[in-house]
Write an enzyme that holds these catalytic residues in place. Sequence first.
Site, PDB file in Angstrom:
ATOM      1  N   ARG A 103       0.808  -1.214  -0.152  1.00  0.00           N
ATOM      2  CA  ARG A 103       0.064   0.045  -0.182  1.00  0.00           C
ATOM      3  C   ARG A 103       0.829   1.249  -0.189  1.00  0.00           C
ATOM      4  NH1 ARG A 103      -4.320  -0.006   4.579  1.00  0.00           N
ATOM      5  NH2 ARG A 103      -2.562  -0.452   6.085  1.00  0.00           N
ATOM      6  N   LYS A 149       4.733 -10.908  10.201  1.00  0.00           N
ATOM      7  CA  LYS A 149       3.998 -11.021   8.949  1.00  0.00           C
ATOM      8  C   LYS A 149       4.131 -12.286   8.047  1.00  0.00           C
ATOM      9  CE  LYS A 149       2.587  -7.455   5.554  1.00  0.00           C
ATOM     10  NZ  LYS A 149       2.590  -5.746   5.437  1.00  0.00           N
ATOM     11  N   ARG A 206      -0.804  -1.271  14.680  1.00  0.00           N
ATOM     12  CA  ARG A 206       0.353  -1.830  15.487  1.00  0.00           C
ATOM     13  C   ARG A 206      -0.051  -2.290  17.011  1.00  0.00           C
ATOM     14  NH1 ARG A 206       1.820  -2.075  11.094  1.00  0.00           N
ATOM     15  NH2 ARG A 206       3.725  -0.894  10.130  1.00  0.00           N
TER      16      ARG A 206
HETATM   17  P1  ATP Z   1       1.009  -2.080   7.895  1.00  0.00           P
HETATM   18  O1  ATP Z   1      -0.608  -2.138   7.882  1.00  0.00           O
HETATM   19  O2  ATP Z   1       1.577  -3.317   8.801  1.00  0.00           O
HETATM   20  O3  ATP Z   1       1.524  -0.620   8.070  1.00  0.00           O
HETATM   21  P2  ATP Z   1       0.585  -2.581   5.327  1.00  0.00           P
HETATM   22  O4  ATP Z   1      -0.500  -3.550   5.284  1.00  0.00           O
HETATM   23  O5  ATP Z   1       0.293  -1.149   4.791  1.00  0.00           O
HETATM   24  O6  ATP Z   1       1.363  -2.669   6.598  1.00  0.00           O
HETATM   25  P3  ATP Z   1       1.586  -3.492   3.015  1.00  0.00           P
HETATM   26  O7  ATP Z   1       1.395  -2.411   1.936  1.00  0.00           O
HETATM   27  O8  ATP Z   1       0.371  -4.676   2.696  1.00  0.00           O
HETATM   28  O9  ATP Z   1       1.568  -3.196   4.305  1.00  0.00           O
HETATM   29  O10 ATP Z   1       2.784  -4.328   2.532  1.00  0.00           O
HETATM   30  C1  ATP Z   1       4.000  -3.627   2.526  1.00  0.00           C
HETATM   31  C2  ATP Z   1       4.770  -3.687   3.885  1.00  0.00           C
HETATM   32  O11 ATP Z   1       4.940  -4.869   4.282  1.00  0.00           O
HETATM   33  C3  ATP Z   1       6.234  -3.030   3.548  1.00  0.00           C
HETATM   34  O12 ATP Z   1       6.340  -1.600   4.019  1.00  0.00           O
HETATM   35  C4  ATP Z   1       6.983  -3.976   4.587  1.00  0.00           C
HETATM   36  O13 ATP Z   1       7.044  -3.361   5.984  1.00  0.00           O
HETATM   37  C5  ATP Z   1       6.334  -5.198   4.774  1.00  0.00           C
HETATM   38  N1  ATP Z   1       6.869  -6.221   3.847  1.00  0.00           N
HETATM   39  C6  ATP Z   1       7.317  -6.008   2.597  1.00  0.00           C
HETATM   40  N2  ATP Z   1       7.687  -7.327   2.043  1.00  0.00           N
HETATM   41  C7  ATP Z   1       7.363  -8.253   3.023  1.00  0.00           C
HETATM   42  C8  ATP Z   1       7.285  -9.606   3.082  1.00  0.00           C
HETATM   43  N3  ATP Z   1       7.976 -10.438   1.977  1.00  0.00           N
HETATM   44  N4  ATP Z   1       7.022 -10.183   4.229  1.00  0.00           N
HETATM   45  C9  ATP Z   1       6.513  -9.693   5.204  1.00  0.00           C
HETATM   46  N5  ATP Z   1       6.269  -8.394   5.157  1.00  0.00           N
HETATM   47  C10 ATP Z   1       6.821  -7.738   4.023  1.00  0.00           C
END
Ligand code: ATP
Length: 324
Positions: free
Chosen positions: A121, A186, A322
């Site tokens: 995102r 994650k 978080r």
């Molecule tokens: P959050 O809600 O925890 O802030 P998000 O849902 O916005 O995260 P996403 O956009 O779904 O996050 O995913 C991008 C984020 O996930 C990255 O900024 C990094 O922190 C994390 N990420 C990136 N690659 C991986 C991976 N292979 N496994 C786990 N986490 C990852």
Amino acid sequence: MNTLTFPILKLLADGKFHSGEAIAHHFNVSRASVWNALQHAEQLGVEVFSVRGRGYKLPHALTFLEEQTVLNALKALGHTFKLEIHDHIESTNTYLMRKANGESNHATCVAANLQTQGRGRRGRTWQAGLGASLTFSLLWRFQCGAATLSGLSLAIGVALIRALHTLGIQQAQLKWPNDILINREKLAGILIEVQGDMDGPSTAVIGIGINLRLPDYIKKQIEQPATDLASVSAQPIDPNILLSTLLVQLAIVLKEFEQNGLMNLSDEWTKHHAYHLQQVRMLMPDGREIHGIVQGITEDGTLLVETETGLQKFISGEISLRGT
Ligand code: ATP
């Protein structure tokens, strides 16, 4: 693109050493061509060990996605999906979004053995690597408008949980709005992009990345705790089986969501939410942090948190949850 790179990587998928000479002989090319093809693999971020006198090897044995294997596992449901498996793609979501306004069929699934520019995102990156993760996107056309799709990422979360539980990964849990966790680390992410009118037909591209086996060099690039299936599953999980199990559950959940939204899915979602009734911090787009205790979700996927100023609603999109 070097056309020899992936055929050679597939030969090396057994995780054993193969001499340059044997590889060259197998493909009827020169040893220099083998070297060039594997240089290209390294440029794509694939780790290939090269040892003088022994040849080339991958760090581990791995299983490639193969269209026919996924279709066989899908059995009769194979006809529901239009499956495209690519060896290398920059981003399965970007690829499908480009085709969303007409070119691609409903239920097109694009999966990649190697995705090199995966997105999260708000311009974030999804880290992946060969054998490190299953990355795919599913294009789904809805009769309803984009405005009614706000709970879709939660519905997709339910499908992922069902699939992972079917494969014995009982520890998998959800994190609002769109992550899958194991022990609060994650495991998988969901990125949904929507095209279409707010109240007319719309198209969603549902991107999913699930970590299979994250090498340390990838883990280090992720700025939050991450885990993979290899850390929690006694048996290696075949990505072909994982993909087909996910598609089966996605087809069921998407049908339910099309008919009733989250109505019949929200209890199941809440049951698997890692932070239900837990103290959390909500990170707001303006940098503020709001603390409170999670109370549940509404039927459009909004998160309800009891804060010191009362019950507050958080709509996904720009907000991150978080633990404390
Ligand atoms: P959050 O809600 O925890 O802030 P998000 O849902 O916005 O995260 P996403 O956009 O779904 O996050 O995913 C991008 C984020 O996930 C990255 O900024 C990094 O922190 C994390 N990420 C990136 N690659 C991986 C991976 N292979 N496994 C786990 N986490 C990852």
